[in-house]
Design a protein around this motif. Sequence first.
Motif, PDB file in Angstrom:
ATOM      1  N   THR A  33       0.838  -1.199   0.000  1.00  0.00           N
ATOM      2  CA  THR A  33       0.000   0.000   0.000  1.00  0.00           C
ATOM      3  C   THR A  33       0.876   1.253   0.000  1.00  0.00           C
ATOM      4  N   THR A  76      -5.325   7.025   4.443  1.00  0.00           N
ATOM      5  CA  THR A  76      -6.716   7.431   4.229  1.00  0.00           C
ATOM      6  C   THR A  76      -6.804   8.893   3.812  1.00  0.00           C
ATOM      7  N   ALA A 103      -6.059  -0.748   1.101  1.00  0.00           N
ATOM      8  CA  ALA A 103      -6.483   0.644   1.194  1.00  0.00           C
ATOM      9  C   ALA A 103      -7.084   1.072  -0.142  1.00  0.00           C
ATOM     10  N   THR A 156      -8.587   2.379   5.047  1.00  0.00           N
ATOM     11  CA  THR A 156      -7.286   1.707   5.143  1.00  0.00           C
ATOM     12  C   THR A 156      -7.351   0.669   6.252  1.00  0.00           C
TER      13      THR A 156
END
Length: 372
Positions: free
Chosen positions: A55, A277, A333, A347
């Motif tokens: 991520t 996020t 995410a 996330t």
Amino acid sequence: MRLAAQDSLALRLDSLLTAEPLLETSQVGLMVYDLTADTTLYTHNHRQTMRPASTMKLVTAITALAHLGGGYELKTRLSYSGTIVDSVLTGNLYVVGGMDPMFGRDDLQDFVDRVSQLGITTLRGSIVVDRYMKDTLKWGEGWCWDDKNPVLTPLMVNRKANFVEHFVTGLPQSGIAIDSLTVFDDFPPLDAIPLATCRHGIDQLLLRMMKESDNLYAECLFYQLAASYGGRSVGAIHARSMEKQLVNSLGLDSNRYRFADGSGLSLYNYVSPELLTMLLRYAWQKPELYAHLLPSLPIAGQDGTLKKRMKKSPAEGNVRAKTGTLTGIISLAGYCTAANGHELCFTIINQGVLSGKEARAFQDRLCTLLCQ
């Protein structure tokens, strides 16, 4: 989303986390944000620093799109200097590496053909290679020695650091004899005459980088970002500087995180669910950026690294998210649409897990709740 609906979601997520046996022996960080209402829906350990695994590619992609733009192209250039007399080029060929993982044998053949189109049958001079787009380090900081790590070089063919060998071989195969050839690294002169430029767009790179979680593609984008910093032989520190600038602009403190590479291979990366996020929120709020990021993300139950996940659930075809996997780490995410039509970003980082299968199943259940 109405307050009652928020409370209902919070209760369901609380129940999921409380009943999850995986969390008896491991940790989870979680944040869910309602983009439509512009409000936080749920958090759990959302400010804890954790290793992101792949991520981390979201940090790379979003920062690159913000700084380079959706129209950015990766370019590998060929030029020459000297004189052509009686089909003999007395001079040099110059190749400027563009850190392009998509440069393949067809592109190399095009370069050879462009030389042939000069009408020469003999090259008497040198091939000068410009590999100064990045520093000379072949691997990323904090990469494990026993992983199958890609070699990082500004000049490659089919993902391999063997451009010169293929080019030198390809010229005679196209009828161009090489007379006393030397190969060395240097910059092309300002008066070098352009012959060819191989171009690949950032969307082409993002598609494989995100859908298939291609580490080499991510590192190449990371160094595109570094190169835009200016100067020659730039390194990871320059890309990190641009990532930190973006993070600080979001109202977060970049000193609370650790950015090491572009792919997430490094064990030195540390982010938080809140950071990822908020980056997803930032991208969603920038239509010119979001239009390039969203199509690159794997779609639950349909393609990429999510092709086999969340099938026959409300999340299938709904969740678009980047996955991450390292030993002990499973992360996810991305975006989804709730049942009330609100768009969400989220996330999830599971850390300290011994069973990736169990962690992915937990994340899939959580995503299903978000989509119900």
